[in-house]
Enzyme design. Structure first.
Site, PDB file in Angstrom:
ATOM      1  CG  MET A  53      -1.748   1.223   1.396  1.00 28.76           C
ATOM      2  SD  MET A  53      -2.806   1.153   2.875  1.00 28.76           S
ATOM      3  CE  MET A  53      -1.635   1.681   4.129  1.00 28.76           C
ATOM      4  CG  ASN A  54       1.868   3.671  -3.209  1.00 28.09           C
ATOM      5  OD1 ASN A  54       1.604   2.573  -3.667  1.00 28.09           O
ATOM      6  ND2 ASN A  54       1.861   4.748  -3.970  1.00 28.09           N
ATOM      7  CG  ASP A  55       0.391   7.892  -3.054  1.00 20.76           C
ATOM      8  OD1 ASP A  55       1.420   7.448  -2.543  1.00 20.76           O
ATOM      9  OD2 ASP A  55       0.368   8.499  -4.143  1.00 20.76           O
ATOM     10  CG  PHE A 107      -0.358   6.008 -11.016  1.00 17.99           C
ATOM     11  CD1 PHE A 107      -0.184   4.631 -10.982  1.00 17.99           C
ATOM     12  CD2 PHE A 107       0.755   6.800 -11.298  1.00 17.99           C
ATOM     13  CE1 PHE A 107       1.072   4.053 -11.215  1.00 17.99           C
ATOM     14  CE2 PHE A 107       2.013   6.239 -11.528  1.00 17.99           C
ATOM     15  CZ  PHE A 107       2.171   4.871 -11.486  1.00 17.99           C
ATOM     16  NE  ARG A 126       3.299  10.711 -10.455  1.00 15.95           N
ATOM     17  CZ  ARG A 126       4.457  11.005 -11.036  1.00 15.95           C
ATOM     18  NH1 ARG A 126       4.527  11.211 -12.341  1.00 15.95           N
ATOM     19  NH2 ARG A 126       5.552  11.117 -10.294  1.00 15.95           N
ATOM     20  CG  ASP A 127      -0.436  11.854  -8.155  1.00 19.17           C
ATOM     21  OD1 ASP A 127      -0.754  10.775  -8.682  1.00 19.17           O
ATOM     22  OD2 ASP A 127       0.710  12.101  -7.737  1.00 19.17           O
ATOM     23  CD  GLU A 145       5.405  11.321  -6.813  1.00 20.15           C
ATOM     24  OE1 GLU A 145       5.651  10.550  -7.751  1.00 20.15           O
ATOM     25  OE2 GLU A 145       5.570  10.990  -5.636  1.00 20.15           O
TER      26      GLU A 145
HETATM   27  C1  FRU Z   1       3.161   9.092  -4.974  1.00 16.34           C
HETATM   28  C2  FRU Z   1       2.961   8.381  -6.298  1.00 16.34           C
HETATM   29  C3  FRU Z   1       1.974   9.139  -7.159  1.00 16.34           C
HETATM   30  C4  FRU Z   1       1.424   8.073  -8.047  1.00 16.34           C
HETATM   31  C5  FRU Z   1       1.405   6.870  -7.138  1.00 16.34           C
HETATM   32  C6  FRU Z   1       1.690   5.564  -7.827  1.00 16.34           C
HETATM   33  O1  FRU Z   1       3.596   8.266  -3.954  1.00 16.34           O
HETATM   34  O2  FRU Z   1       4.202   8.227  -6.957  1.00 16.34           O
HETATM   35  O3  FRU Z   1       2.543  10.226  -7.854  1.00 16.34           O
HETATM   36  O4  FRU Z   1       0.146   8.382  -8.528  1.00 16.34           O
HETATM   37  O5  FRU Z   1       2.376   7.101  -6.139  1.00 16.34           O
HETATM   38  O6  FRU Z   1       1.406   4.489  -6.971  1.00 16.34           O
END
Ligand code: FRU
Length: 490
Positions: free
Chosen positions: A20-22, A78, A143-144, A196
């Site tokens: 898990m990330n963001d 993403f 992105r994001d 980001e």
């Molecule tokens: C930030 C990031 C975002 C991207 C996502 C990919 O941690 O690099 O820029 O959308 O993680 O998992």
């Protein structure tokens, strides 16, 4: 090292398996809170990104839900956000109804563009819009998207990162489907390699006013290494964000707090955020076999002027009182002389909360010049019998705080830095600390949230004692509480 189960936090969300990330799509749907997240369901490494999903009645008790948005041939899913389209501005919902809409980036090797999907079952499943992407600038680093409704101009605003160009672009829309560019911000602050996860939020200032805060995460190239989240305070007129100064502040004084996102449609109207308690420098190498990734505690955010009248971010955890078990009745002496210490076992519990206020004695006047560097410190050590220590302390004579995880033995990595520090108000001898220790994580809120430090921790044996010590000067404790916290996640 400890097992995957022994490192798993008790009140912080982590994925059952996988990576898990963001945090993504943070939204309250009128009934419950949604936490979507960047998720590789197949292995504890970043990649094959889906939107994982959990729901909660209170931001602490999280229930796992099925994957909400899949990787598709068009790309990985993403980061992005979710809004409540209650009045069906998109026209995607049956007449007279509304629902959740997600806006996120589809990432293919040469192209990042913004996609939309909507949900007719309160965020459980999503249908991809037939005419995706809704925003495509034919770029490979775009992105994001973060989307929110701007009431004064009665339109949706999207902020999205032109990552490699170090710009945040703002777009406006009346229906979430067609987007018109409004303005750009940056390059500004510390650019790092990529911008980001931008978030633009109106934040209350203690005393009734508000200011707009633009959060920009950068990776790699943060001052302490790897990834970190900075913020700019300014104004937003519905078209353009204007910072009140070019200098930037970081959200956290340690290095494990990234990609913070704010909830939309919050019932109280007050901003609430969650960050990813990690750093891209080592997030795929921390000790684990089956899962990796921890979210921060949910945090309430406000602004307060510092002594130079600059507005600074204040962060406090959402109310922890319902999670508290019976307070430890171990009471440290209210007066601790220089060189003295006091120790207590931690109550049996997965997570612990410490709240305390301490005032260190004034530095004696008229010290000989050679004594100028003398310190007056108050230290909290979380310990075990394996000679491991997590140390959090405050030096009153220089008004600085530290957080040191260097004497924990479960993980070593060239970028897994040992210690972090924060400068406090000069000449301040009094400090309040609010600490939440939860298995592989610690969060320290200093002086009611004026500074926050978030760090991953990998003790090789559980930490089970707390020792307080005064060194170099005596100290007076005006407040001390130690609580076990009840487990809220699986
Ligand atoms: C930030 C990031 C975002 C991207 C996502 C990919 O941690 O690099 O820029 O959308 O993680 O998992």
């Amino acid at each position: 090292t400890l097992s995957d189960a022994e490192y798993r936090p008790a009140i912080h969300f982590s994925p059952r398996i996988g990576f898990m990330n963001d945090p993504n799509g943070l939204v309250h749907d009128g009934t419950q809170w949604h936490l979507y997240y960047q998720f590789d369901p197949f292995a504890p490494y970043a990649g094959r990104v889906h939107w994982g999903h959990a729901t909660s009645p209170d931001l602490y008790h999280w229930q796992d839900q099925p994957v909400a948005i899949d990787q598709t041939p068009a790309g990985e899913a993403f980061s992005g956000s979710a809004v409540m389209d209650a009045h069906n501005t998109s026209g995607l919902f049956p007449q007279g109804t509304g629902g959740l809409v997600a806006l996120y980036t589809r990432a293919a090797p040469e192209r990042q563009s913004q996609y939309l999907a909507w949900s007719t079952d309160s965020g459980l499943t999503f249908t991809e819009y037939a005419h995706n992407p809704v925003l495509d600038l034919q770029l490979s680093s775009f992105r994001d998207p973060q989307v929110f409704f701007h009431a004064p101009t009665q339109r949706w605003i999207m902020c999205v990162a032109l990552s490699r160009d170090h710009q945040i672009a703002f777009f406006g829309s009346s229906n979430l489907l067609q987007w018109t560019e409004l303005s750009r911000f940056g390059p500004s602050g510390i650019t790092g390699v990529d911008y980001e996860c931008p978030n633009l939020v109106e934040v209350p200032i203690e005393g009734g006013k508000t200011a707009w805060v633009l959060f920009v995460s950068i990776n790699p190239g943060a001052p302490q290494g790897g990834s970190a989240t900075q913020y700019f305070v300014g104004t937003f007129d519905g078209t353009r964000f204007v910072p009140e100064s070019d200098t930037t502040e970081f959200v956290d004084f340690a290095k494990d707090f990234y990609a913070l996102q704010f909830f939309t449609n919050v019932p109280s109207g007050n901003p609430v955020s969650i960050g990813w308690l990690n750093n891209w420098q080592y997030c795929q190498e921390t000790p684990a076999n089956s899962w990796r990734g921890v979210m921060s505690l949910p945090r309430r955010v406000s602004l307060e002027p510092d002594t130079t009248q600059r507005l600074k971010l204040i962060q406090q955890p959402e109310d922890l009182t319902p999670l508290r078990g019976t307070a430890s009745d171990a009471t440290p002496p209210s007066r601790m002389d220089a060189g003295s210490s006091w120790e207590t076992p931690l109550p049996a519990s997965a997570a612990h909360e410490v709240r305390m206020s301490v005032e260190i004695d004034a530095q004696p006047a008229g010290l000989p010049p050679g004594d100028k560097g003398r310190s007056g410190r108050f230290v909290l050590n979380f310990l075990n019998s394996n000679e491991e220590t997590l140390s959090i302390g405050f030096d009153a004579f220089t008004a600085q705080l530290w957080l040191d995880r260097g004497k924990l033995k479960g993980f070593s990595h060239p970028f897994f830095t040992n210690s972090f520090s924060a400068a406090l108000t000069p000449d301040q001898r009094k400090i309040t600390l609010h600490i939440v220790l939860d298995k592989c994580s610690v969060e320290v809120f200093v002086n009611n949230g004026q500074q926050t430090g978030s760090a991953l921790l990998f003790p090789a044996t559980p930490l089970d004692r707390l020792r307080l010590s005064a060194t170099g000067a005596g100290a007076t404790l005006s407040h001390f509480e130690l609580f076990p916290l009840k487990q809220t996640v699986r």
